[in-house]
Design an enzyme around this catalytic site. Structure first.
Site, PDB file in Angstrom:
ATOM      1  N   ASP A  52     -64.546 -42.230  38.781  1.00 39.06           N
ATOM      2  CA  ASP A  52     -65.171 -43.407  38.170  1.00 39.06           C
ATOM      3  C   ASP A  52     -64.262 -44.028  37.108  1.00 39.06           C
ATOM      4  OD1 ASP A  52     -67.337 -42.374  39.638  1.00 39.06           O
ATOM      5  OD2 ASP A  52     -68.081 -41.303  37.884  1.00 39.06           O
ATOM      6  N   GLU A 228     -74.102 -49.196  43.617  1.00 44.47           N
ATOM      7  CA  GLU A 228     -73.818 -48.744  42.261  1.00 44.47           C
ATOM      8  C   GLU A 228     -72.401 -49.150  41.863  1.00 44.47           C
ATOM      9  OE1 GLU A 228     -74.289 -44.531  42.493  1.00 44.47           O
ATOM     10  OE2 GLU A 228     -72.366 -44.213  43.509  1.00 44.47           O
TER      11      GLU A 228
END
Length: 359
Positions: A52, A228
């Site tokens: 991420d 997401e």
């Protein structure tokens, strides 16, 4: 397979959660650029065992890097004057999870942004006693140097519902600041959808929040129904919002939303959605589950760079989120003749000897 959203199981939420990234003060990701210079070849993986990833290029000439640590227990920060330099830059732990209570578990997907002369970090976490009640939280640091000063806990960023939420990113467009994030909507049959709201300040939403995208295509619903990790880049009279979809194994991939720069961003009807993924696993280059991206610019101050994570193998034993080998990667982001981004394919790992020879 999955339980009701009110009582999510470990696999549902971990897979629907760990994957995020985005921009800083403006959606172009380039806060300021020094004089143009030649960009050296990127070395991949750039940072190992960091998922991420978020890279912010600041006006001080540094790249600031943060990402999810596989232990899910802290927020880290690196700084370098070059992208490749982030690979060996010293890593500082600027915040650690609480022993009890809120912000006590699952520290995920931090992003660092410079807003109004202060530093802010957006991240997801859950109470130590209820580890799947994941929400969005905000840290603030008034020191010009984010490695110094004090990171103040501004608390939870409140959305319309107390439901599973994460992967916040912020950007400005035509004088207004926005927050984009992923959240489960009550009574909806998915894990997370993408949401947008204007902001009153860096830790407070104002006005309505609108749903921009929900998992609907087959490629968004493999394993879990997930949208997401939104990230925004503005180019060619449009804003492009990339996002990640499906489970966090090799099915993980990226989609794209597009809106005209003159349109009202808060009207979901103004956003169009690509019917096919824009970035996927690749057997030839042996990169799997690419996603949770952010955008930055190369040292030349002009070339757009895609930042993302991926694994180097397809088969995983057990829960993919217990596998720590999602590595941060960078590569050039191309542009098509119609002005839309061309993500290409996740590039192969760098052969270090050839990089040394060309250096």
């Amino acid at each position: 397979m999955s339980r009701t959203p009110d009582v999510p199981d470990r696999r549902l939420l971990l897979k629907g959660a760990l994957a995020a990234g985005a921009l800083a003060v403006t959606p172009t990701a380039a806060a300021a650029a020094p004089s143009p210079k030649k960009t050296p070849p990127f070395v991949n993986p750039l940072v190992r065992n960091r998922a991420d990833p978020h890279i912010h290029r600041h006006s001080d000439g540094h790249y600031y890097f943060t990402a999810t640590a596989p232990e899910y227990d802290r927020i880290i920060l690196r700084r370098s004057r070059t992208l490749n330099g982030l690979a060996t830059a010293p890593e500082s732990v600027i915040w650690t999870k609480h022993a009890t209570g809120p912000m006590g578990a699952h520290i995920w997907a931090p992003e660092i942004h410079r807003i109004g002369g202060k530093w802010y970090i957006y991240f997801a976490s859950a109470p130590a006693e209820s580890v799947w009640d994941i929400r969005i939280w905000v840290l603030e640091n008034a020191d010009p140097n984010p490695f110094k000063g004090t990171w103040v806990e501004r608390g939870q960023l409140k959305t319309a519902w107390e439901t599973f939420s994460l992967d916040a990113t912020t950007f400005t467009h035509r004088g207004s600041r926005y927050l984009a994030w992923a959240q489960h909507e009550p009574d909806m049959g998915n894990n997370t959808a993408l949401w947008l709201s204007k902001m009153a300040n860096p830790w407070t939403l104002t006005g309505p929040q609108v749903r921009l995208s929900t998992p609907e295509y087959d490629w968004e619903c493999i394993g879990y129904k997930v949208n997401e990790g939104p990230s925004v880049i503005a180019r060619n009279g449009r804003l492009f919002m990339s996002y990640s979809a499906s489970a966090t194994d090799f099915n993980y991939c990226m989609g794209l939303l597009t809106v005209d720069a003159d349109a009202d961003l808060m009207d979901p009807a103004n956003w169009s959605k690509s019917p096919t993924p824009v970035f996927t696993s690749n057997d030839t280059t042996k990169q799997y589950g690419p996603g949770h991206n952010s955008f930055t610019v190369a040292e030349d101050g002009r070339s757009d760079v895609l930042v993302y994570h991926a694994r180097q193998y397809k088969e995983i034993v057990g829960d993919p989120l217990n596998d720590p080998n999602r590595h941060t990667r960078v590569q050039k982001l191309g542009w098509n003749t119609d002005g839309t981004p061309n993500f290409g394919i996740p590039v192969a790992d760098t052969v270090i000897d050839s990089v040394k020879e060309s250096a």
